[in-house]
Design a protein around this motif. Sequence first.
Motif, mmCIF file in Angstrom:
data_model
loop_
_atom_site.group_PDB
_atom_site.id
_atom_site.type_symbol
_atom_site.label_atom_id
_atom_site.label_comp_id
_atom_site.label_asym_id
_atom_site.label_seq_id
_atom_site.Cartn_x
_atom_site.Cartn_y
_atom_site.Cartn_z
ATOM 1 N N PRO A 164 -42.299 -3.235 18.937
ATOM 2 C CA PRO A 164 -42.945 -4.546 19.025
ATOM 3 C C PRO A 164 -43.581 -5.007 17.710
ATOM 4 C CG PRO A 164 -44.044 -2.930 20.440
ATOM 5 C CD PRO A 164 -42.863 -2.260 19.833
ATOM 6 N N LEU A 165 -44.014 -4.094 16.876
ATOM 7 C CA LEU A 165 -44.631 -4.478 15.610
ATOM 8 C C LEU A 165 -43.606 -4.399 14.487
ATOM 9 C CD1 LEU A 165 -48.060 -2.665 15.968
ATOM 10 C CD2 LEU A 165 -47.574 -5.084 16.305
ATOM 11 N N SER A 166 -42.654 -5.297 14.531
ATOM 12 C CA SER A 166 -41.624 -5.344 13.509
ATOM 13 C C SER A 166 -41.340 -6.802 13.176
ATOM 14 C CB SER A 166 -40.359 -4.654 14.003
ATOM 15 O OG SER A 166 -39.757 -5.435 15.011
ATOM 16 N N LEU A 167 -40.417 -7.014 12.286
ATOM 17 C CA LEU A 167 -40.027 -8.382 11.942
ATOM 18 C C LEU A 167 -39.437 -9.123 13.134
ATOM 19 C CD1 LEU A 167 -38.557 -8.054 8.356
ATOM 20 C CD2 LEU A 167 -40.641 -9.233 9.052
ATOM 21 N N GLU A 168 -39.052 -8.383 14.158
ATOM 22 C CA GLU A 168 -38.545 -8.997 15.392
ATOM 23 C C GLU A 168 -39.561 -9.986 15.947
ATOM 24 O OE1 GLU A 168 -36.037 -9.638 18.784
ATOM 25 O OE2 GLU A 168 -35.667 -8.882 16.775
#
Length: 150
Positions: A99-103
């Motif tokens: 969840p804590l990505s560039l996504e």
Amino acid sequence: MTLLPRAARAALLAVLDVALHARGRPVSSKELATRHALPPRRLESLLQALVHAGVLKSLRGPSGGYELAKERRRLTLADVLRVALRVEEEGDLEPKIAPLSLEAAIAPALEEIEAEIFQRLEMVTLDDLCARALVYGFGSAEKTQADFEI
């Protein structure tokens, strides 16, 4: 380049084929697989998902197969693609993105675009696709049965 995964394209092919060929007799999954060079096992799971979603109905027996569950004019491309994309997601074995990505930056933009695309897909019916298929020489111009509501 195509944006639709194979399952989505296969679902559209199968439903359009059933709409064009299931006149008085259901279309077997074997016929569909042969006509469109689709893998039979993968196709069968896709067809069953379309049955569970109320897009197709399945008829058992030696002369069984698939028919449309609704009139062509009442089925949209969005109806078919939602089922196919759900099947594609369920078969996806790739790990989910943290969840804590560039996504997190990409997802909202893609969701807006997908919503716009599905609004457009809701406007195109299976009847519209059948008309296009007739122009290209597929199927026959038989009149569809009338829809009676009481």
